[in-house]
Design a protein around this motif. Structure first.
Motif, PDB file in Angstrom:
ATOM      1  N   LEU A   1       1.077  -1.080   0.140  1.00 21.86           N
ATOM      2  CA  LEU A   1       0.188   0.307  -0.129  1.00 21.86           C
ATOM      3  C   LEU A   1       1.021   1.403   0.045  1.00 21.86           C
ATOM      4  N   ILE A   2       1.695   1.155   0.772  1.00 24.40           N
ATOM      5  CA  ILE A   2       2.900   2.389   0.732  1.00 24.40           C
ATOM      6  C   ILE A   2       2.789   2.519  -0.140  1.00 24.40           C
ATOM      7  N   THR A   3       3.934   1.573  -1.154  1.00 22.68           N
ATOM      8  CA  THR A   3       4.799   1.776  -2.340  1.00 22.68           C
ATOM      9  C   THR A   3       3.897   1.935  -3.828  1.00 22.68           C
ATOM     10  N   ALA A   4       2.379   1.213  -3.553  1.00 22.47           N
ATOM     11  CA  ALA A   4       1.654   2.087  -4.699  1.00 22.47           C
ATOM     12  C   ALA A   4       1.620   3.335  -3.949  1.00 22.47           C
ATOM     13  N   ALA A   5       1.189   3.544  -3.175  1.00 24.09           N
ATOM     14  CA  ALA A   5       0.742   5.474  -2.663  1.00 24.09           C
ATOM     15  C   ALA A   5       2.126   6.797  -3.522  1.00 24.09           C
ATOM     16  N   LEU A   6       2.722   5.855  -2.774  1.00 25.68           N
ATOM     17  CA  LEU A   6       3.907   6.775  -2.894  1.00 25.68           C
ATOM     18  C   LEU A   6       4.482   6.524  -4.316  1.00 25.68           C
ATOM     19  N   ALA A   7       4.559   5.903  -5.248  1.00 25.01           N
ATOM     20  CA  ALA A   7       4.469   4.972  -6.395  1.00 25.01           C
ATOM     21  C   ALA A   7       3.497   6.803  -7.566  1.00 25.01           C
ATOM     22  N   GLY A   8       2.646   6.682  -7.488  1.00 29.86           N
ATOM     23  CA  GLY A   8       1.418   7.272  -8.073  1.00 29.86           C
ATOM     24  C   GLY A   8       1.321   9.401  -7.144  1.00 29.86           C
ATOM     25  N   LEU A   9       2.743   9.255  -6.553  1.00 26.36           N
ATOM     26  CA  LEU A   9       2.918  10.580  -6.285  1.00 26.36           C
ATOM     27  C   LEU A   9       3.872  11.402  -7.053  1.00 26.36           C
ATOM     28  N   GLY A  10       5.107  10.119  -6.975  1.00 24.62           N
ATOM     29  CA  GLY A  10       5.922  10.382  -7.913  1.00 24.62           C
ATOM     30  C   GLY A  10       7.366   9.996  -7.210  1.00 24.62           C
ATOM     31  N   ILE A  11       7.282   9.574  -6.003  1.00 23.32           N
ATOM     32  CA  ILE A  11       7.665  10.007  -4.728  1.00 23.32           C
ATOM     33  C   ILE A  11       8.952   8.765  -5.084  1.00 23.32           C
ATOM     34  N   LYS A  12       9.953   8.848  -4.745  1.00 27.97           N
ATOM     35  CA  LYS A  12      10.998   7.596  -5.046  1.00 27.97           C
ATOM     36  C   LYS A  12      11.755   7.971  -3.493  1.00 27.97           C
ATOM     37  N   ALA A  13      10.957   6.712  -3.285  1.00 33.57           N
ATOM     38  CA  ALA A  13      11.026   6.375  -1.703  1.00 33.57           C
ATOM     39  C   ALA A  13      10.925   4.662  -1.416  1.00 33.57           C
ATOM     40  N   ASN A  14      11.916   4.811  -0.045  1.00 38.19           N
ATOM     41  CA  ASN A  14      11.882   2.851   0.071  1.00 38.19           C
ATOM     42  C   ASN A  14      11.226   2.635   0.870  1.00 38.19           C
ATOM     43  N   ALA A  15      10.252   1.737   0.189  1.00 32.98           N
ATOM     44  CA  ALA A  15       8.150   1.397   1.673  1.00 32.98           C
ATOM     45  C   ALA A  15       9.147   1.020   2.767  1.00 32.98           C
ATOM     46  N   MET A  16       9.984   0.563   3.064  1.00 35.09           N
ATOM     47  CA  MET A  16      10.408  -0.810   4.608  1.00 35.09           C
ATOM     48  C   MET A  16      10.865   0.242   5.105  1.00 35.09           C
ATOM     49  N   MET A  17      11.817   1.511   4.409  1.00 32.67           N
ATOM     50  CA  MET A  17      12.307   2.106   5.486  1.00 32.67           C
ATOM     51  C   MET A  17      11.079   3.207   5.538  1.00 32.67           C
ATOM     52  N   VAL A  18      10.523   3.472   5.012  1.00 27.76           N
ATOM     53  CA  VAL A  18       9.095   4.558   5.045  1.00 27.76           C
ATOM     54  C   VAL A  18       8.395   3.584   6.681  1.00 27.76           C
ATOM     55  N   PHE A  19       8.539   2.651   6.080  1.00 29.00           N
ATOM     56  CA  PHE A  19       7.289   1.528   7.193  1.00 29.00           C
ATOM     57  C   PHE A  19       8.094   1.428   8.252  1.00 29.00           C
ATOM     58  N   LEU A  20       9.486   0.949   8.260  1.00 31.28           N
ATOM     59  CA  LEU A  20      10.250   1.397   9.953  1.00 31.28           C
ATOM     60  C   LEU A  20      10.184   2.575  10.729  1.00 31.28           C
ATOM     61  N   ASP A  21      10.025   4.341   9.624  1.00 30.62           N
ATOM     62  CA  ASP A  21       9.597   5.185  10.171  1.00 30.62           C
ATOM     63  C   ASP A  21       8.603   5.574  10.858  1.00 30.62           C
ATOM     64  N   SER A  22       7.617   5.073  10.000  1.00 30.51           N
ATOM     65  CA  SER A  22       6.127   4.399  10.990  1.00 30.51           C
ATOM     66  C   SER A  22       6.278   3.995  11.900  1.00 30.51           C
ATOM     67  N   VAL A  23       7.030   3.102  12.385  1.00 31.18           N
ATOM     68  CA  VAL A  23       6.787   2.237  14.222  1.00 31.18           C
ATOM     69  C   VAL A  23       6.165   3.986  15.229  1.00 31.18           C
ATOM     70  N   PRO A  24       7.207   4.233  15.167  1.00 34.53           N
ATOM     71  CA  PRO A  24       7.124   4.838  16.813  1.00 34.53           C
ATOM     72  C   PRO A  24       5.243   5.925  16.500  1.00 34.53           C
ATOM     73  N   PHE A  25       5.138   6.368  15.546  1.00 33.57           N
ATOM     74  CA  PHE A  25       3.897   6.956  15.014  1.00 33.57           C
ATOM     75  C   PHE A  25       2.622   5.764  15.096  1.00 33.57           C
ATOM     76  N   ARG A  26       2.701   4.957  15.453  1.00 38.67           N
ATOM     77  CA  ARG A  26       1.711   3.635  15.771  1.00 38.67           C
ATOM     78  C   ARG A  26       1.334   3.632  16.660  1.00 38.67           C
ATOM     79  N   PHE A  27       0.968   4.983  17.402  1.00 36.84           N
ATOM     80  CA  PHE A  27       0.576   5.065  18.983  1.00 36.84           C
ATOM     81  C   PHE A  27       0.235   3.851  19.490  1.00 36.84           C
ATOM     82  N   TYR A  28      -1.187   4.293  18.650  1.00 35.66           N
ATOM     83  CA  TYR A  28      -2.268   2.797  19.214  1.00 35.66           C
ATOM     84  C   TYR A  28      -1.833   1.795  20.174  1.00 35.66           C
ATOM     85  N   SER A  29      -1.225   1.038  18.552  1.00 39.31           N
ATOM     86  CA  SER A  29      -0.645  -0.096  18.704  1.00 39.31           C
ATOM     87  C   SER A  29       0.441  -0.426  19.939  1.00 39.31           C
ATOM     88  N   LEU A  30       1.483   0.806  20.032  1.00 42.27           N
ATOM     89  CA  LEU A  30       2.386   0.349  21.254  1.00 42.27           C
ATOM     90  C   LEU A  30       1.976   1.167  22.577  1.00 42.27           C
TER      91      LEU A  30
END
Length: 444
Positions: free
Chosen positions: A86-115
């Motif tokens: 989902l992250i890869t598809a959304a970023l590709a649609g915006l033309g943003i070249k970013a590694n989805a795995m790194m974005v995933f890892l960066d988002s982990v601290p912001f999973r406030f409810y889960s943590l």
């Protein structure tokens, strides 16, 4: 191997507190899949919690609260493919070249409810306090010895495909070695896939093709698991291959959901829905409140549909473009985008926890032998409490650019104080500690 880990942890369950803590630790140990987590932990711990007069509702809550929250935040789980896709598809649609795995890892601290949910379970266990319907369930279990309410209908199920055959006893190494191979292959594979002269490790990881690397890791660890089973004479080649095929069958629903998610994104792109929403909201939507609105929206969709994966698939192609527009992103992933991604993924888990039609909530009831309505009724106050702290101490400050570590600390401290003030302890005899003293004072 996973069952062996569970059995090893069971030996540590000596009283109510250690039994609940063991249940929690078992939920952390089985991090790679929420379905396997619920079935193995619930079925393994149910006789032990019954022995210590712990309500089935309490068991179901801990099972449910350490299944999806752990699996959705762990980079080595059955959730990763869906989230990365989902992250890869959304970023590709915006033309943003970013590694989805790194974005995933960066988002982990912001999973406030889960943590916060994981921390909240620890607080409940160590303070030995409950409130609301869960408190009544614990009083009933301790005082009357009824682990489920009289007249209720406890669900019971054992998925044999997720448990070893009768009489087959594995070793913890049957789990540790394949999972270890998966982790090592993933790390080395990301480095190898993105390697370039003069690149740092982070840059190599960022330029790697995570989907290919995860496929390597999955196959190597699968072969290792089958090989170990054959060498230790726990299964033969035919049984190993059959088990592997059964495992792939359990992932078909996930594959279908992911395929339909890509189809949905295609429809959204063709309709220009995301662009239209960006245009309509650009003058009125403030980036400061986007994470909060995203969390609430994800909660609502998951609660109504009963599926966090479905909510993620619906919202991710919409929220990421809006976050990119509000934060002025052109070729880089901004902090607002990362926090919004975290809000989608964990808000959906919250809605899943509160929804009576959620598959994981039903599965937790079945594995724990709890009445499903009672499980939802006792879990919802706890889930909504954590959601409140996630909003107030997490997504609201995050929208204004507050450091994520500050949000995590304030949220944890706030939850600790809340349980201390609102929660009440139950004695082994089933009396609410403190209330009997109030009654004596009143009579006097």
């Amino acid at each position: 191997g996973t069952k062996a880990i569970a059995d090893a942890l069971v030996s540590k369950a000596k009283d109510t507190k250690s039994t609940l803590l063991t249940t929690f630790l078992m939920g952390l140990a089985i991090f790679f899949d929420d379905y396997a987590n619920s079935m193995i932990v619930g079925n393994t711990m149910r006789p032990i919690t019954d022995k210590h007069k712990i309500s089935r509702e309490k068991l179901a809550y801990i099972v449910d609260s350490t299944a999806a929250p752990v699996s959705c935040t762990c980079p080595i789980s059955t959730w990763v493919a869906m989230e990365l896709g989902l992250i890869t598809a959304a970023l590709a649609g915006l033309g943003i070249k970013a590694n989805a795995m790194m974005v995933f890892l960066d988002s982990v601290p912001f999973r406030f409810y889960s943590l916060f949910t994981l921390v909240f379970v620890i607080i409940i266990i160590f303070q030995k306090r409950d409130y609301g319907p869960m408190l009544k369930a614990e009083v009933r279990a301790k005082k009357l010895g009824q682990v489920y309410a009289e007249g209720s209908t406890p669900l019971m199920a054992e998925d044999k495909d997720l448990l070893p055959p009768e009489g087959v006893v594995g070793s913890v190494w049957h789990a540790i070695v394949p999972i270890g191979i998966f982790m090592v292959t993933t790390v080395l594979g990301l480095w190898y896939s993105g390697y370039g002269e003069g690149k740092t490790i982070r840059e190599c990881f960022g330029d790697a093709d995570a989907s290919v690397v995860l496929t390597w890791a999955a196959f190597l660890s699968s072969f290792a698991a089958i090989f170990m089973g054959i060498v230790s004479k726990k299964l033969n080649l035919e049984e190993g291959v059959e088990s592997w095929i059964k495992g792939t069958k359990t992932m078909m629903t996930a594959v279908i959901i992911l395929t339909l998610a890509f189809a949905l994104k295609g429809v959204i792109d063709e309709m220009g829905l995301a662009k239209w929403l960006v245009e309509v909201t650009k003058d009125s939507l403030s980036g400061a409140y986007l994470p909060v609105l995203t969390f609430v929206l994800a909660f609502g969709v998951a609660f109504a549909t009963g599926t966090s994966w479905g909510a993620d698939a619906i919202l991710m192609p919409i929220i990421i473009p809006i976050a990119a527009s509000v934060s002025g992103a052109t070729d880089l992933v901004t902090p607002l985008m990362v926090s919004s991604i975290g809000a989608v993924l964990t808000g959906a888990v919250c809605g899943d926890h509160c929804s009576p039609i959620s598959d994981t909530t039903i599965l937790s009831s079945m594995a724990s032998g709890s009445d499903h309505v009672d499980h939802v009724r006792t879990q919802m106050p706890y889930a909504l409490t954590v959601a409140g702290f996630a909003l107030v101490f997490g997504y609201l400050p995050a929208g204004f650019g507050a450091p994520v570590w500050m949000s995590l600390i304030l949220g944890i401290v706030g939850m600790f104080i809340f349980v201390k003030v609102v929660g009440k302890q139950v004695s082994p005899a089933g009396d609410v500690i403190g209330e009997e003293d109030n009654e004596k004072a009143y009579v006097s």
